[in-house]
Design an enzyme around this catalytic site. Structure first.
Site, PDB file in Angstrom:
ATOM      1  N   LYS A   1     116.495  99.058   3.747  1.00 20.52           N
ATOM      2  CA  LYS A   1     115.572  98.973   4.884  1.00 20.52           C
ATOM      3  C   LYS A   1     114.178  98.666   4.335  1.00 20.52           C
ATOM      4  O   LYS A   1     113.673  99.364   3.440  1.00 20.52           O
ATOM      5  CB  LYS A   1     115.572 100.323   5.611  1.00 20.52           C
TER       6      LYS A   1
HETATM    7  O1  G3P Z   1     114.993 104.953  12.389  1.00 17.05           O
HETATM    8  C1  G3P Z   1     114.053 104.209  13.079  1.00 17.05           C
HETATM    9  C2  G3P Z   1     113.798 104.620  14.513  1.00 17.05           C
HETATM   10  O2  G3P Z   1     114.994 104.691  15.213  1.00 17.05           O
HETATM   11  C3  G3P Z   1     112.861 105.770  14.701  1.00 17.05           C
HETATM   12  O3  G3P Z   1     112.867 106.288  16.002  1.00 17.05           O
HETATM   13  O4  G3P Z   1     112.279 108.069  17.606  1.00 17.05           O
HETATM   14  O5  G3P Z   1     111.077 107.960  15.398  1.00 17.05           O
HETATM   15  O6  G3P Z   1     110.637 106.267  17.169  1.00 17.05           O
HETATM   16  P1  G3P Z   1     111.660 107.203  16.579  1.00 17.05           P
END
Ligand code: G3P
Length: 216
Positions: free
Chosen positions: A83
């Site tokens: 990533k």
């Molecule tokens: O892993 C990346 C993403 O899904 C993060 O989500 O909830 O931290 O905006 P969030």
């Protein structure tokens, strides 16, 4: 549509895996930090639970550093997907890693132009963050629609991985738009199966059945 789980918590991953609907896992540095466990150990355990792409994020911010970290992460297991942040250096690193046959996931995508660059650099996945766009009053799902359309227009092989999912409606909308993957927090995966009429209907069926005195 592929379902990934968005967590580094192995208990959640095991539970979701037992449903039989999991195709992969995404982690990020915040999710790994939350576990309080060594990164490598967590990744090895996740790879032993789920047989599919497992995203592991670099923390270097320069292209050479990202390529070096990406190479080390990819060496842990063939399912590791590196990533990379959607920066100029991340794009350079993506091109280099893709040239070595390493799977990549370009993350922190907030615009269609960033997604276009990811596809041109040969990314395996691009991760637009829908919830974080919604949080600042923009339409996260409109971005998914744009990226899916652009990728279809030019036949790009990069898969659209909808990230930062907050509720089942994000998954529903992503599926209607033809996004390839949704990476979903554990709590939202559970909510996908929930409907009050299912609970109500099941309670009525069981009550009626009990009245028959039969067994199956
Ligand atoms: O892993 C990346 C993403 O899904 C993060 O989500 O909830 O931290 O905006 P969030």
């Amino acid at each position: 549509m592929e379902f990934f789980i968005d967590t580094a918590d192995v208990a959640e991953i095991r539970e979701a895996q037992s449903m039989g609907v999991l195709d992969g896992v995404t982690t990020n540095p915040s999710l790994v930090a939350k576990t309080g466990r060594p990164f490598r150990e967590v990744l090895e355990e996740i790879c032993s639970i789920v047989d599919g792409p497992i995203s592991a994020e670099v923390v270097a911010t320069d292209a050479d550093g990202m390529v070096a970290e990406g190479g080390r992460l990819a060496a842990i297991h063939p399912n590791i997907t590196v990533k990379l942040p959607l920066t100029v250096d991340g794009i350079k690193a993506c091109k280099a890693l893709a040239g070595r046959g390493i799977k990549t996931n370009l993350t922190l995508c907030f615009s269609a132009n960033q997604a276009l660059l990811a596809a041109k650099a040969g990314a395996t996945f691009v991760s637009p963050f829908v919830g974080r766009l919604d949080d600042i009053g923009q339409d996260g799902m409109a971005l998914i629609n744009d990226i899916v359309t652009i990728y279809r227009n030019y036949g790009y092989a990069t898969k659209v991985l909808v990230a930062s999912i907050r509720h089942p409606e994000h998954v529903h909308a992503a599926a209607l738009m033809g996004a390839h993957v949704a990476t979903i927090p554990f709590a939202v995966i559970r909510k996908l199966a929930a409907h009050p009429l299912t609970d109500k209907g099941l309670a009525a069926f069981l009550a009626d059945w009990q009245g028959t005195g039969e067994t199956i």
